[in-house]
Write a protein that holds these residues in place. Structure first.
Motif, PDB file in Angstrom:
ATOM      1  N   VAL A   9      12.581   9.212 -12.777  1.00 34.07           N
ATOM      2  CA  VAL A   9      11.175   9.613 -12.844  1.00 34.07           C
ATOM      3  C   VAL A   9      10.586   9.649 -11.431  1.00 34.07           C
ATOM      4  CG1 VAL A   9      10.852   8.690 -15.161  1.00 34.07           C
ATOM      5  CG2 VAL A   9      10.378   7.241 -13.208  1.00 34.07           C
ATOM      6  N   PRO A  10       9.669  10.569 -11.168  1.00 32.15           N
ATOM      7  CA  PRO A  10       8.993  10.576  -9.874  1.00 32.15           C
ATOM      8  C   PRO A  10       8.003   9.411  -9.789  1.00 32.15           C
ATOM      9  CG  PRO A  10       8.852  12.728 -10.965  1.00 32.15           C
ATOM     10  CD  PRO A  10       9.307  11.736 -11.994  1.00 32.15           C
ATOM     11  N   GLY A  11       8.040   8.683  -8.695  1.00 30.31           N
ATOM     12  CA  GLY A  11       7.096   7.583  -8.500  1.00 30.31           C
ATOM     13  C   GLY A  11       5.812   8.052  -7.862  1.00 30.31           C
ATOM     14  N   THR A  12       5.383   9.247  -8.230  1.00 33.45           N
ATOM     15  CA  THR A  12       4.151   9.814  -7.687  1.00 33.45           C
ATOM     16  C   THR A  12       2.965   9.379  -8.552  1.00 33.45           C
ATOM     17  OG1 THR A  12       4.875  11.826  -8.802  1.00 33.45           O
ATOM     18  CG2 THR A  12       5.131  11.762  -6.436  1.00 33.45           C
ATOM     19  N   ALA A  13       1.797   9.856  -8.207  1.00 35.02           N
ATOM     20  CA  ALA A  13       0.529   9.390  -8.778  1.00 35.02           C
ATOM     21  C   ALA A  13       0.229   7.968  -8.335  1.00 35.02           C
ATOM     22  CB  ALA A  13       0.510   9.490 -10.302  1.00 35.02           C
ATOM     23  N   ALA A  14       0.990   7.467  -7.351  1.00 38.65           N
ATOM     24  CA  ALA A  14       0.713   6.135  -6.809  1.00 38.65           C
ATOM     25  C   ALA A  14      -0.517   6.171  -5.900  1.00 38.65           C
ATOM     26  CB  ALA A  14       1.917   5.618  -6.030  1.00 38.65           C
ATOM     27  N   LYS A  15      -0.683   7.317  -5.193  1.00 41.06           N
ATOM     28  CA  LYS A  15      -1.776   7.426  -4.217  1.00 41.06           C
ATOM     29  C   LYS A  15      -1.737   6.195  -3.318  1.00 41.06           C
ATOM     30  CE  LYS A  15      -4.493  10.155  -7.472  1.00 41.06           C
ATOM     31  NZ  LYS A  15      -5.730  10.252  -8.283  1.00 41.06           N
ATOM     32  N   ILE A  16      -2.836   5.451  -3.255  1.00 41.97           N
ATOM     33  CA  ILE A  16      -2.841   4.122  -2.635  1.00 41.97           C
ATOM     34  C   ILE A  16      -3.004   3.117  -3.771  1.00 41.97           C
ATOM     35  CG2 ILE A  16      -4.084   2.523  -1.128  1.00 41.97           C
ATOM     36  CD1 ILE A  16      -2.623   4.600   0.466  1.00 41.97           C
ATOM     37  N   LEU A  17      -2.147   2.108  -3.793  1.00 42.50           N
ATOM     38  CA  LEU A  17      -2.168   1.155  -4.900  1.00 42.50           C
ATOM     39  C   LEU A  17      -3.259   0.110  -4.675  1.00 42.50           C
ATOM     40  CD1 LEU A  17       1.660   0.891  -5.525  1.00 42.50           C
ATOM     41  CD2 LEU A  17      -0.051   2.085  -6.929  1.00 42.50           C
ATOM     42  N   ASP A  18      -4.479   0.596  -4.772  1.00 40.54           N
ATOM     43  CA  ASP A  18      -5.689  -0.213  -4.649  1.00 40.54           C
ATOM     44  C   ASP A  18      -6.719   0.430  -5.568  1.00 40.54           C
ATOM     45  OD1 ASP A  18      -8.533  -0.484  -3.362  1.00 40.54           O
ATOM     46  OD2 ASP A  18      -7.375  -2.144  -2.499  1.00 40.54           O
ATOM     47  N   PRO A  42      -5.843   0.629   7.191  1.00 41.26           N
ATOM     48  CA  PRO A  42      -4.465   0.218   7.490  1.00 41.26           C
ATOM     49  C   PRO A  42      -4.029  -0.993   6.678  1.00 41.26           C
ATOM     50  CG  PRO A  42      -5.588   0.816   9.511  1.00 41.26           C
ATOM     51  CD  PRO A  42      -6.633   0.827   8.435  1.00 41.26           C
ATOM     52  N   ALA A  43      -4.929  -1.938   6.457  1.00 47.31           N
ATOM     53  CA  ALA A  43      -4.572  -3.118   5.671  1.00 47.31           C
ATOM     54  C   ALA A  43      -4.204  -2.725   4.239  1.00 47.31           C
ATOM     55  CB  ALA A  43      -5.723  -4.112   5.665  1.00 47.31           C
ATOM     56  N   GLN A  44      -4.886  -1.722   3.690  1.00 44.81           N
ATOM     57  CA  GLN A  44      -4.561  -1.269   2.339  1.00 44.81           C
ATOM     58  C   GLN A  44      -3.232  -0.523   2.315  1.00 44.81           C
ATOM     59  OE1 GLN A  44      -8.366   0.673   1.820  1.00 44.81           O
ATOM     60  NE2 GLN A  44      -9.072  -0.875   0.358  1.00 44.81           N
ATOM     61  N   GLN A  45      -2.916   0.176   3.381  1.00 44.16           N
ATOM     62  CA  GLN A  45      -1.594   0.806   3.476  1.00 44.16           C
ATOM     63  C   GLN A  45      -0.498  -0.254   3.479  1.00 44.16           C
ATOM     64  OE1 GLN A  45      -1.677   3.244   7.012  1.00 44.16           O
ATOM     65  NE2 GLN A  45      -2.839   4.883   6.031  1.00 44.16           N
ATOM     66  N   VAL A  46      -0.702  -1.307   4.241  1.00 43.60           N
ATOM     67  CA  VAL A  46       0.283  -2.391   4.292  1.00 43.60           C
ATOM     68  C   VAL A  46       0.421  -3.058   2.925  1.00 43.60           C
ATOM     69  CG1 VAL A  46       0.802  -4.655   5.295  1.00 43.60           C
ATOM     70  CG2 VAL A  46      -0.009  -2.796   6.763  1.00 43.60           C
ATOM     71  N   ALA A  47      -0.702  -3.303   2.258  1.00 37.66           N
ATOM     72  CA  ALA A  47      -0.657  -3.917   0.939  1.00 37.66           C
ATOM     73  C   ALA A  47       0.110  -3.035  -0.056  1.00 37.66           C
ATOM     74  CB  ALA A  47      -2.072  -4.182   0.429  1.00 37.66           C
ATOM     75  N   HIS A  48      -0.064  -1.728   0.050  1.00 42.05           N
ATOM     76  CA  HIS A  48       0.666  -0.777  -0.790  1.00 42.05           C
ATOM     77  C   HIS A  48       2.171  -0.934  -0.562  1.00 42.05           C
ATOM     78  CE1 HIS A  48       1.046   3.376  -2.667  1.00 42.05           C
ATOM     79  NE2 HIS A  48       2.209   3.280  -2.029  1.00 42.05           N
ATOM     80  N   LEU A  49       2.585  -0.974   0.699  1.00 41.39           N
ATOM     81  CA  LEU A  49       4.010  -1.126   1.017  1.00 41.39           C
ATOM     82  C   LEU A  49       4.548  -2.459   0.520  1.00 41.39           C
ATOM     83  CD1 LEU A  49       3.996   0.345   4.648  1.00 41.39           C
ATOM     84  CD2 LEU A  49       5.045   1.390   2.619  1.00 41.39           C
ATOM     85  N   ARG A  50       3.757  -3.510   0.654  1.00 40.48           N
ATOM     86  CA  ARG A  50       4.191  -4.828   0.176  1.00 40.48           C
ATOM     87  C   ARG A  50       4.380  -4.823  -1.344  1.00 40.48           C
ATOM     88  NH1 ARG A  50       6.090  -7.370   4.658  1.00 40.48           N
ATOM     89  NH2 ARG A  50       4.433  -7.903   6.154  1.00 40.48           N
ATOM     90  N   LEU A  51       3.492  -4.139  -2.058  1.00 38.78           N
ATOM     91  CA  LEU A  51       3.619  -4.089  -3.511  1.00 38.78           C
ATOM     92  C   LEU A  51       4.876  -3.322  -3.916  1.00 38.78           C
ATOM     93  CD1 LEU A  51       2.667  -4.664  -6.331  1.00 38.78           C
ATOM     94  CD2 LEU A  51       0.987  -2.801  -6.116  1.00 38.78           C
ATOM     95  N   LEU A  52       5.133  -2.193  -3.250  1.00 41.94           N
ATOM     96  CA  LEU A  52       6.363  -1.457  -3.532  1.00 41.94           C
ATOM     97  C   LEU A  52       7.589  -2.323  -3.250  1.00 41.94           C
ATOM     98  CD1 LEU A  52       5.564   2.075  -2.051  1.00 41.94           C
ATOM     99  CD2 LEU A  52       5.522   1.396  -4.460  1.00 41.94           C
ATOM    100  N   ALA A  53       7.545  -3.070  -2.149  1.00 44.16           N
ATOM    101  CA  ALA A  53       8.668  -3.935  -1.798  1.00 44.16           C
ATOM    102  C   ALA A  53       8.891  -4.997  -2.866  1.00 44.16           C
ATOM    103  CB  ALA A  53       8.432  -4.588  -0.437  1.00 44.16           C
TER     104      ALA A  53
END
Length: 316
Positions: free
Chosen positions: A138-147, A191-202
């Motif tokens: 499945v495509p993991g799209t529609a994630a946008k920013i996970l906030d 930028p902090a929200q971008q980092v939080a998004h990456l952390r959630l994916l991780a």
């Protein structure tokens, strides 16, 4: 490689010599983790809403894609309103019959939720039935920013909550389906929200091991070249050991920036996006296509080998 959130935020602002150092660091890590190969998949995009009511068209387009050498069909978007949820499964079966062995990469979390609701089943039940019918990932799209606040602002109103997106993508992984991981960036988020998004994916990747690659897609035209390079490099640092592959989204950023991203932590080009001749407009990115010669030229410019891959990064 471990970096703190504060360090990641600072690196997202890197410019000049600092940006070059960051990209070199990410590229060295890329080499250590996945080697020098630049990978690509031969695929064809289909818009579910465009083809979902025409099984004959779907059958013909799938057969044409296979004849042109595609190993993957990517299909996104909901079925037209009024059609039964079983139509999602019918699409899978039609493609599996028309192009045996082709990998179907289809149905984002919103479509999974829509299919389950129309069918009166749980998302897990739909995904299990979809996999049995022939769905591969499945495509993991529609994630946008996970906030949730950012998603509401981008959507101009309520959007699928982060918790629901995570639940659906995790359920797909648990059902034996892999997915991509994505970020749509460069608009109202920090930028902090971008980092939080990456952390959630991780964190999801650590639990499920279900993500095949990460794709950062700029919200054009607001995103800068500098920011795109920095985000790709930081993603490589944060996701190391969790998501192996970082894609340079050439349809979104163009050839020149694609080359820079492949020098700064990315290792994959994604799909060639074949149009075919039967109905080129059936895909969402009509007219955007790479050839094998284009890929070879990119590899030659970078002095790196290129390799066709499967959806799950095996040998094609």
């Amino acid at each position: 490689m471990t970096i703190t959130d504060a360090e990641a935020v600072e690196l997202l602002g890197a410019d000049g010599a600092d940006l070059e150092d960051l990209c070199a660091r990410a590229d060295a890590l890329r080499r250590d983790l996945v080697g020098d190969e630049i990978t690509f998949v031969v695929n064809r995009n289909l818009d579910t809403a465009r083809v979902g009511a025409s099984p004959g068209l779907v059958r013909d387009l799938a057969a044409e894609a296979a004849a042109l050498g595609a190993t993957e069909i990517c299909m996104q978007g909901p079925l037209p309103a009024g059609l039964p949820g079983e139509g999602y499964l019918d699409l899978i079966r039609t493609i599996a019959t028309a192009a045996p062995g082709i990998h179907l990469h289809a149905f984002r979390p919103p479509e999974v939720a829509d299919a389950a609701e129309r069918m009166g089943v749980t998302p897990k039940e739909f995904l299990e039935r979809a996999r049995e019918a022939g769905l591969g990932s499945v495509p993991g799209t529609a994630a946008k920013i996970l906030d949730d606040d950012v998603r509401t602002r981008l959507n101009g109103g309520p959007d699928m909550p982060v918790e629901r997106w995570v639940e659906l993508i995790t359920t797909a992984h648990e059902a034996g389906l892999t997915s991509t991981a994505t970020m749509l960036y460069g608009h109202v988020e920090t930028p902090a929200q971008q980092v939080a998004h990456l952390r959630l994916l991780a964190s999801i990747a650590e639990r499920t091991r279900g993500f095949t690659e990460f794709i950062a897609m700029p919200f054009q035209p607001l995103s800068s070249v500098r920011g795109t390079r920095a985000l790709t490099a930081v993603a490589r640092l944060i996701l190391a050991g969790r998501i192996d592959h970082i894609q340079a989204p050439w349809p979104k950023v163009g050839r020149e920036l694609t080359i820079q991203l492949l020098r700064g932590g990315a290792d994959d080009l994604g799909g060639l996006l074949l149009d075919g001749v039967l109905d080129p407009s059936a895909g969402q990115e009509q007219g955007l296509s790479l050839t094998r010669e284009d890929v070879a030229a990119i590899g030659a410019e970078l002095g790196r080998p290129v390799r066709q891959r499967t959806t799950r990064y095996g040998a094609a």
